[in-house]
Design a protein around this motif. Structure first.
Motif, PDB file in Angstrom:
ATOM      1  N   ALA A  14       0.320  64.395 116.288  1.00 31.38           N
ATOM      2  CA  ALA A  14       0.298  64.892 117.667  1.00 31.38           C
ATOM      3  C   ALA A  14       0.259  66.420 117.700  1.00 31.38           C
ATOM      4  O   ALA A  14       0.964  67.092 116.941  1.00 31.38           O
ATOM      5  CB  ALA A  14       1.519  64.387 118.417  1.00 31.38           C
ATOM      6  N   LYS A  17       3.487  66.735 121.467  1.00 33.87           N
ATOM      7  CA  LYS A  17       4.305  65.636 120.941  1.00 33.87           C
ATOM      8  C   LYS A  17       4.799  64.674 122.008  1.00 33.87           C
ATOM      9  O   LYS A  17       5.050  65.063 123.157  1.00 33.87           O
ATOM     10  CB  LYS A  17       5.543  66.191 120.225  1.00 33.87           C
ATOM     11  N   TYR A  18       4.974  63.451 121.563  1.00 32.30           N
ATOM     12  CA  TYR A  18       5.696  62.432 122.326  1.00 32.30           C
ATOM     13  C   TYR A  18       7.119  62.430 121.777  1.00 32.30           C
ATOM     14  O   TYR A  18       7.313  62.268 120.578  1.00 32.30           O
ATOM     15  CB  TYR A  18       4.982  61.093 122.118  1.00 32.30           C
ATOM     16  N   TRP A  19       8.100  62.631 122.626  1.00 30.48           N
ATOM     17  CA  TRP A  19       9.482  62.581 122.136  1.00 30.48           C
ATOM     18  C   TRP A  19      10.382  62.072 123.253  1.00 30.48           C
ATOM     19  O   TRP A  19      10.700  62.810 124.183  1.00 30.48           O
ATOM     20  CB  TRP A  19       9.936  63.960 121.630  1.00 30.48           C
ATOM     21  N   SER A 107       3.843  54.582 110.857  1.00 29.77           N
ATOM     22  CA  SER A 107       3.972  53.487 111.818  1.00 29.77           C
ATOM     23  C   SER A 107       2.792  53.484 112.780  1.00 29.77           C
ATOM     24  O   SER A 107       2.409  52.438 113.297  1.00 29.77           O
ATOM     25  CB  SER A 107       5.288  53.588 112.588  1.00 29.77           C
ATOM     26  N   SER A 139       4.654  50.613 117.990  1.00 26.04           N
ATOM     27  CA  SER A 139       5.156  51.972 117.795  1.00 26.04           C
ATOM     28  C   SER A 139       4.376  52.851 118.757  1.00 26.04           C
ATOM     29  O   SER A 139       3.141  52.800 118.767  1.00 26.04           O
ATOM     30  CB  SER A 139       4.892  52.400 116.348  1.00 26.04           C
ATOM     31  N   GLY A 140       5.078  53.622 119.554  1.00 27.23           N
ATOM     32  CA  GLY A 140       4.415  54.392 120.606  1.00 27.23           C
ATOM     33  C   GLY A 140       3.171  55.124 120.131  1.00 27.23           C
ATOM     34  O   GLY A 140       2.075  54.974 120.691  1.00 27.23           O
ATOM     35  N   SER A 141       3.332  55.909 119.069  1.00 25.76           N
ATOM     36  CA  SER A 141       2.222  56.752 118.623  1.00 25.76           C
ATOM     37  C   SER A 141       1.026  55.931 118.134  1.00 25.76           C
ATOM     38  O   SER A 141      -0.081  56.461 118.010  1.00 25.76           O
ATOM     39  CB  SER A 141       2.702  57.704 117.527  1.00 25.76           C
ATOM     40  N   ARG A 144      -2.424  55.794 120.002  1.00 21.43           N
ATOM     41  CA  ARG A 144      -3.436  56.858 119.869  1.00 21.43           C
ATOM     42  C   ARG A 144      -4.355  56.611 118.682  1.00 21.43           C
ATOM     43  O   ARG A 144      -5.451  57.163 118.613  1.00 21.43           O
ATOM     44  CB  ARG A 144      -2.732  58.219 119.728  1.00 21.43           C
ATOM     45  N   SER A 191      12.695  57.868 114.102  1.00 19.62           N
ATOM     46  CA  SER A 191      12.286  58.559 115.333  1.00 19.62           C
ATOM     47  C   SER A 191      12.880  57.825 116.537  1.00 19.62           C
ATOM     48  O   SER A 191      13.245  58.441 117.537  1.00 19.62           O
ATOM     49  CB  SER A 191      10.762  58.661 115.428  1.00 19.62           C
ATOM     50  N   MET A 195      15.038  59.897 119.085  1.00 18.12           N
ATOM     51  CA  MET A 195      14.634  60.019 120.489  1.00 18.12           C
ATOM     52  C   MET A 195      15.785  59.606 121.405  1.00 18.12           C
ATOM     53  O   MET A 195      16.090  60.275 122.394  1.00 18.12           O
ATOM     54  CB  MET A 195      13.441  59.102 120.776  1.00 18.12           C
ATOM     55  N   MET A 242      10.058  70.547 120.708  1.00 19.39           N
ATOM     56  CA  MET A 242      10.569  69.205 120.402  1.00 19.39           C
ATOM     57  C   MET A 242      11.761  69.310 119.437  1.00 19.39           C
ATOM     58  O   MET A 242      12.803  68.684 119.648  1.00 19.39           O
ATOM     59  CB  MET A 242       9.466  68.345 119.789  1.00 19.39           C
ATOM     60  N   ASP A 282       6.752  66.835 112.513  1.00 21.14           N
ATOM     61  CA  ASP A 282       7.183  65.630 113.228  1.00 21.14           C
ATOM     62  C   ASP A 282       8.592  65.229 112.801  1.00 21.14           C
ATOM     63  O   ASP A 282       9.371  66.093 112.437  1.00 21.14           O
ATOM     64  CB  ASP A 282       6.145  64.529 113.000  1.00 21.14           C
ATOM     65  N   ALA A 283       8.874  63.936 112.821  1.00 22.88           N
ATOM     66  CA  ALA A 283      10.236  63.481 112.517  1.00 22.88           C
ATOM     67  C   ALA A 283      10.430  63.361 111.001  1.00 22.88           C
ATOM     68  O   ALA A 283      10.794  62.315 110.478  1.00 22.88           O
ATOM     69  CB  ALA A 283      10.503  62.154 113.212  1.00 22.88           C
TER      70      ALA A 283
HETATM   71  O1  PMV Z   1       5.795  56.395 117.679  1.00 21.69           O
HETATM   72  P1  PMV Z   1       6.848  56.889 116.764  1.00 21.69           P
HETATM   73  O2  PMV Z   1       8.130  56.147 116.869  1.00 21.69           O
HETATM   74  O3  PMV Z   1       6.320  56.956 115.354  1.00 21.69           O
HETATM   75  O4  PMV Z   1       7.222  58.398 117.203  1.00 21.69           O
HETATM   76  C1  PMV Z   1       6.400  59.497 116.946  1.00 21.69           C
HETATM   77  C2  PMV Z   1       7.106  60.749 117.226  1.00 21.69           C
HETATM   78  C3  PMV Z   1       6.463  62.021 116.709  1.00 21.69           C
HETATM   79  O5  PMV Z   1       5.697  61.783 115.561  1.00 21.69           O
HETATM   80  C4  PMV Z   1       7.566  62.990 116.319  1.00 21.69           C
HETATM   81  C5  PMV Z   1       5.616  62.704 117.777  1.00 21.69           C
HETATM   82  C6  PMV Z   1       4.283  62.079 118.078  1.00 21.69           C
HETATM   83  O6  PMV Z   1       3.829  62.232 119.223  1.00 21.69           O
HETATM   84  O7  PMV Z   1       3.660  61.455 117.205  1.00 21.69           O
END
Ligand code: PMV
Length: 332
Positions: A14, A17-19, A107, A139-141, A144, A191, A195, A242, A282-283
């Motif tokens: 990202a 970022k998504y957080w 993920s 997983s949210g990301s 994308r 993450s 979060m 973030m 990132d995380a």
């Molecule tokens: O979707 P997750 O749980 O892998 O969270 C991703 C969080 C960050 O990588 C830190 C930011 C992002 O937008 O990818």
């Protein structure tokens, strides 16, 4: 008839970022985000559904998954089964070309590939948007990683309005992300936990959300216009903000290590010397450097001196999700 399919999805990093989640059960984010899908890191997953199988079996990089990791995949497959109206259990074989858990978004590629392979194997014909919504729930990301290049995940207000879409870009074909692997071991705090704690306790969190939405629109325009300086500046600020929400959580936490700070300082120094580049994180402790192709030899030389050549991975814009005619993936 065979109920099987193999899919490949690439990871994404990202830039905005998504957080933080607004709704954990439905995986709705607090803010929108924008990412670049990368060629160098991907997951190849084969799913085979068997009407007579008693339970799901999941193998990652040749090893059988147990406990919560396996249940997470099964819960995801339950969603796919519900969409089709079948009870069939599955055998899942997955190979990661990503150091798992090292903050390189494994993920994202994992659940995008699983969404693609499982839906195709069970006979669903999902649109890219539907695949993005499905992947998001793993997983949210991951939502994308359905798309090549730049992708924007709009936060949305409910399940059907929270998905990613491709972002038009100009003059960015030579964009590069140089990944500095500071530590490839498994990260401490997931993450998900990070979060949760941030949203619940950081006094900076409301400011994060407010800025993220504004920066998202700025980044979208910078990508559209091919304004590299703006992209880099916005990306660096988004990452720093973030991480500031984590430092201000209760109890505070931090994914940075000594090597992360060294890499960030080297980026600033190189930039001052006229080699334009920016960092994002990132995380996890690894640093990703945003640069253009022509700068890469200089960056590799400077970073290589401190981290070694083998710790540097040059990644470029990568493809979206695709289905393959392959047999079982071979993990390397
Ligand atoms: O979707 P997750 O749980 O892998 O969270 C991703 C969080 C960050 O990588 C830190 C930011 C992002 O937008 O990818």
């Amino acid at each position: 008839m065979s109920h099987q399919a193999t899919a490949i999805a690439h990871s994404n990093i990202a830039l905005i970022k998504y957080w933080g989640k607004r709704d954990e059960a439905r995986m709705l984010p607090m803010n929108g985000s924008l990412s670049l899908t990368l060629d160098a890191f991907y997951t190849r997953t084969r799913v085979r559904f068997f009407p007579e199988l008693g339970e799901d079996h999941v193998r990652l990089d040749g090893r059988t998954l147990e406990g919560e990791a396996a249940r997470k995949v099964s819960r995801f497959l339950d969603r796919v089964r519900a969409l089709k109206g079948h009870e069939w259990r599955a055998e899942v074989d997955s190979c990661n070309q990503v150091p798992t858990g090292a903050g390189l978004a494994s993920s994202a590629s994992a659940f995008a590939a699983l969404a693609g392979a499982a839906s195709a194997a069970i006979g669903l014909e999902l649109s890219p948007r539907e695949l993005s919504i499905l992947a998001r729930k793993g997983s949210g990301s991951a939502c994308r990683s359905i798309f090549p290049g730049f992708a924007l995940w709009q936060a949305g207000t409910d399940d059907q309005s929270s998905y990613a879409r491709p972002v038009p870009a100009s003059n960015l074909d030579d964009l590069v992300m140089l990944v500095v692997v500071v530590n490839s071991g498994h990260k401490g705090l997931s993450s998900r936990e990070g979060m949760r704690r941030t949203v619940a306790t950081s006094p900076f969190y409301p400011a994060w959300v407010e800025h993220a939405e504004r920066d998202l629109e700025r980044m979208r325009i910078a990508v559209l216009e091919g304004d590299f300086t703006r992209i880099g500046t916005l990306a660096e600020s988004s990452a720093m903000r973030m991480h500031a929400t984590m430092l201000s959580a209760e109890p505070p936490f931090c994914y940075w290590e000594g090597g992360s700070l060294l890499a960030m300082n080297l980026v600033r120094q190189l930039r001052d010397e006229g080699h334009e580049c920016y960092f994002t994180m990132d995380a996890g402790p690894n640093v990703k450097i945003i640069a253009r192709e022509a700068t890469v030899p200089r960056l590799r030389a400077a970073l290589g001196e401190h981290f070694g050549e083998e710790a540097l991975i040059t990644a470029r814009p990568g493809p979206g999700l695709r289905i393959e005619d392959a047999e079982a993936p071979e993990c390397r």
